[in-house]
Every structure is written in C-alpha cells, then in structure tokens.
Design an enzyme around this catalytic site. Structure first.
Site, PDB file in Angstrom:
ATOM      1  N   GLY A  57       0.688   2.048  15.695  1.00  0.00           N
ATOM      2  CA  GLY A  57       1.569   1.248  15.615  1.00  0.00           C
ATOM      3  C   GLY A  57       3.020   1.334  16.296  1.00  0.00           C
ATOM      4  O   GLY A  57       3.672   0.527  16.349  1.00  0.00           O
ATOM      5  N   GLU A 112       8.215   6.002  13.836  1.00  0.00           N
ATOM      6  CA  GLU A 112       7.250   5.252  13.354  1.00  0.00           C
ATOM      7  C   GLU A 112       7.396   3.746  13.382  1.00  0.00           C
ATOM      8  O   GLU A 112       8.607   3.379  13.734  1.00  0.00           O
ATOM      9  CB  GLU A 112       7.253   5.498  11.666  1.00  0.00           C
ATOM     10  N   ASP A 113       6.423   2.949  12.979  1.00  0.00           N
ATOM     11  CA  ASP A 113       6.563   1.411  13.144  1.00  0.00           C
ATOM     12  C   ASP A 113       7.151   1.050  12.051  1.00  0.00           C
ATOM     13  O   ASP A 113       8.230   0.184  12.119  1.00  0.00           O
ATOM     14  CB  ASP A 113       5.203   0.951  13.463  1.00  0.00           C
ATOM     15  N   ASP A 116       6.669   1.639   4.378  1.00  0.00           N
ATOM     16  CA  ASP A 116       6.224   0.697   3.365  1.00  0.00           C
ATOM     17  C   ASP A 116       6.337   1.589   2.087  1.00  0.00           C
ATOM     18  O   ASP A 116       7.471   1.658   1.592  1.00  0.00           O
ATOM     19  CB  ASP A 116       4.932   0.080   3.496  1.00  0.00           C
ATOM     20  N   LYS A 144      10.430  -1.474   4.462  1.00  0.00           N
ATOM     21  CA  LYS A 144      10.421  -2.241   3.501  1.00  0.00           C
ATOM     22  C   LYS A 144      11.066  -1.618   1.981  1.00  0.00           C
ATOM     23  O   LYS A 144      10.065  -0.971   1.588  1.00  0.00           O
ATOM     24  CB  LYS A 144       8.983  -2.761   3.207  1.00  0.00           C
ATOM     25  N   PHE A 165       3.922  -9.157   4.765  1.00  0.00           N
ATOM     26  CA  PHE A 165       3.085  -8.604   5.547  1.00  0.00           C
ATOM     27  C   PHE A 165       3.430  -9.002   7.199  1.00  0.00           C
ATOM     28  O   PHE A 165       3.512 -10.023   7.322  1.00  0.00           O
ATOM     29  CB  PHE A 165       1.756  -8.715   5.597  1.00  0.00           C
ATOM     30  N   VAL A 166       4.040  -8.009   8.166  1.00  0.00           N
ATOM     31  CA  VAL A 166       4.619  -8.362   9.385  1.00  0.00           C
ATOM     32  C   VAL A 166       3.529  -7.863  10.457  1.00  0.00           C
ATOM     33  O   VAL A 166       2.931  -6.962  10.309  1.00  0.00           O
ATOM     34  CB  VAL A 166       5.742  -7.937   9.778  1.00  0.00           C
ATOM     35  N   ARG A 178      -1.101  -6.795  17.900  1.00  0.00           N
ATOM     36  CA  ARG A 178       0.002  -5.590  18.434  1.00  0.00           C
ATOM     37  C   ARG A 178       0.816  -5.888  19.777  1.00  0.00           C
ATOM     38  O   ARG A 178       1.715  -5.386  19.674  1.00  0.00           O
ATOM     39  CB  ARG A 178      -1.057  -4.275  18.479  1.00  0.00           C
TER      40      ARG A 178
HETATM   41  P1  IMP Z   1       2.963   3.470   3.975  1.00  0.00           P
HETATM   42  O1  IMP Z   1       2.204   4.510   3.777  1.00  0.00           O
HETATM   43  O2  IMP Z   1       2.823   2.607   2.647  1.00  0.00           O
HETATM   44  O3  IMP Z   1       4.536   3.643   3.954  1.00  0.00           O
HETATM   45  O4  IMP Z   1       2.310   2.388   5.254  1.00  0.00           O
HETATM   46  C1  IMP Z   1       2.541   2.821   6.336  1.00  0.00           C
HETATM   47  C2  IMP Z   1       1.781   2.303   7.350  1.00  0.00           C
HETATM   48  O5  IMP Z   1       1.002   1.105   6.918  1.00  0.00           O
HETATM   49  C3  IMP Z   1       2.444   1.888   8.671  1.00  0.00           C
HETATM   50  O6  IMP Z   1       2.688   2.811   9.629  1.00  0.00           O
HETATM   51  C4  IMP Z   1       1.639   0.578   9.140  1.00  0.00           C
HETATM   52  O7  IMP Z   1       0.471   1.167   9.957  1.00  0.00           O
HETATM   53  C5  IMP Z   1       1.028   0.168   7.922  1.00  0.00           C
HETATM   54  N1  IMP Z   1       1.934  -1.106   7.296  1.00  0.00           N
HETATM   55  C6  IMP Z   1       2.421  -1.241   6.389  1.00  0.00           C
HETATM   56  N2  IMP Z   1       2.999  -2.323   6.109  1.00  0.00           N
HETATM   57  C7  IMP Z   1       2.736  -2.995   7.080  1.00  0.00           C
HETATM   58  C8  IMP Z   1       3.111  -4.490   7.562  1.00  0.00           C
HETATM   59  O8  IMP Z   1       3.686  -5.375   7.227  1.00  0.00           O
HETATM   60  N3  IMP Z   1       2.458  -4.823   8.731  1.00  0.00           N
HETATM   61  C9  IMP Z   1       1.787  -4.005   9.391  1.00  0.00           C
HETATM   62  N4  IMP Z   1       1.263  -2.590   9.030  1.00  0.00           N
HETATM   63  C10 IMP Z   1       1.856  -2.251   7.893  1.00  0.00           C
HETATM   64 MG    MG Z   2       1.517   3.310  11.367  1.00  0.00          MG
END
Ligand code: IMP
Ligand code: MG
Length: 192
Positions: A57, A112-113, A116, A144, A165-166, A178
C-alpha cells in the site's frame, strides 16, 4: 510531469466505472507530502534516516515522499499480511518480507498507507522496536481516527479520512485500483 495522466477523467475506464468520488487529488497529495518532507528534514537533520515502506500500500507514498526529502536517506521495505476480511484487518500479522538490513542503532521512519484500527502498525512498531533502533517513528498518508482500536503515536499524518473504504495511490480493493493517481471512494456496487 504529464499532468494529463493525473486527470481523474483519464484513468482506465474499467476502474473509473467503480469510483464514486475523488476524495484527495493527486495535487493535494503532493503538496502535503512536500510539507511533511520539510518537517522530516528539520527533525532528522544531521542524522542518517532509514525509511521503511510497508508493502504494498505505501509504495507510491514512499516513492514520492523520499524524493521530497532533501537529506541522505536509505530505504527498505517490509510486507505483511493481516488476517481478516478484505476490508478489515484482524491484528494477527504475518511478515511476508522482512527488512534486508539490520536496524540496530538506526533512525527508522515507517511509511504507511493508512491506519485504520491501528492493529497492523501496532504489531509492526513493537516488532521493529525489539530490534533496538536509535528511534522509531511513523508516517502515514491517511488515518481513519474513528476506527482506532489501539493507542498509537503517529509522528506525521497526511490526511484524515472518514470511515469509508478508500482506494488509489497505492491502496487497493482486491488488488485493484492501486495505480489510481488520487484517493477515491468506491461505488457500493464495486464491493459486490
Ligand atoms: P489496520 O490494521 O486496521 O490499521 O489496517 C491497516 C491496513 O488495512 C492498511 O495498511 C491497508 O492495507 C488496509 N486498509 C485499511 N483501510 C483501508 C481502506 O480504506 N482502503 C484500503 N485499504 C485499507
Ligand atoms: Mg497496508
């Protein structure tokens, strides 16, 4: 730069059909990354900086951010997979590709991208911290905040996004989107 290729109207029609809206334009992303690079230059002046991009990402954020930082930097990448559904992570993380280099004594900035729940990054920071870097900080293009499940110190944040979701600019849905040059939202039909 060929600005025509950055025009939302000029993306692959197969992808454009699934996009509901452009949330953050390519230009706004670049402006924000330049601002963050300016901060990084001040914060890391005189230090060797290692940027650690989280694949896949963060690959475009890494590529653009590192070019705006006017300091000597090293780059390395990690790839992890988080068990969970296609749109939600579980926090159980598996390292698919580890760093090539030893980070002991180095100043590490994770790139990081999106954060969440924060579970993926929480795991990653703890894992890397155990390797005894001189410092470890986090830069994320998107956050987020409403979804956060763990308390995480994030040094540099590009943009806050609502709980939708983006996709684009590195972020995928089922490995697609991507290569969009902007951050966009998906039409509900695209999830089906
Ligand atoms: P977390 O562990 O819940 O913080 O999720 C992080 C990972 O989930 C990110 O590095 C993304 O790969 C994926 N992710 C979370 N939200 C999104 C979204 O809105 N679009 C695309 N990927 C997401
Ligand atoms: Mg990621």
């Amino acid at each position: 730069m060929d600005t025509a290729t950055m025009d939302p109207a000029r993306i692959a029609p197969e992808l454009a059909d699934d996009i509901e809206s452009v949330l953050i334009s390519h230009e706004d992303i670049q402006t924000r990354l330049r601002e963050i690079a300016d901060e990084i230059e001040v914060d890391y002046a005189g230090n060797e900086l290692l940027l650690v991009g989280v694949l896949k990402g963060a690959y475009l954020t890494m590529a653009d951010l590192c070019r705006y930082i006017r300091l000597p930097v090293n780059v390395d990448f990690m790839a992890c997979s988080s068990y969970g559904s296609s749109t939600r992570s579980s926090g159980v993380v598996r390292i698919l590709k580890d760093l090539d280099t030893d980070i002991e004594g180095k100043h590490v900035l994770i790139v990081e991208d999106i954060i969440d729940s924060g579970l993926t990054l929480d795991y990653l920071v703890k894992n890397l911290r155990s390797r005894k870097p001189a410092s470890i900080e986090v830069m994320t293009l998107l956050t987020k905040p409403s979804q956060r499940k763990v308390d995480l110190a994030v040094r540099y944040t590009g943009f806050e996004v609502p709980d939708v979701f983006v996709v684009g600019y590195g972020l995928d849905f089922a490995e697609r989107f991507r290569n969009l040059p902007f951050i966009g939202t998906l039409r509900p039909e695209a999830y089906a």
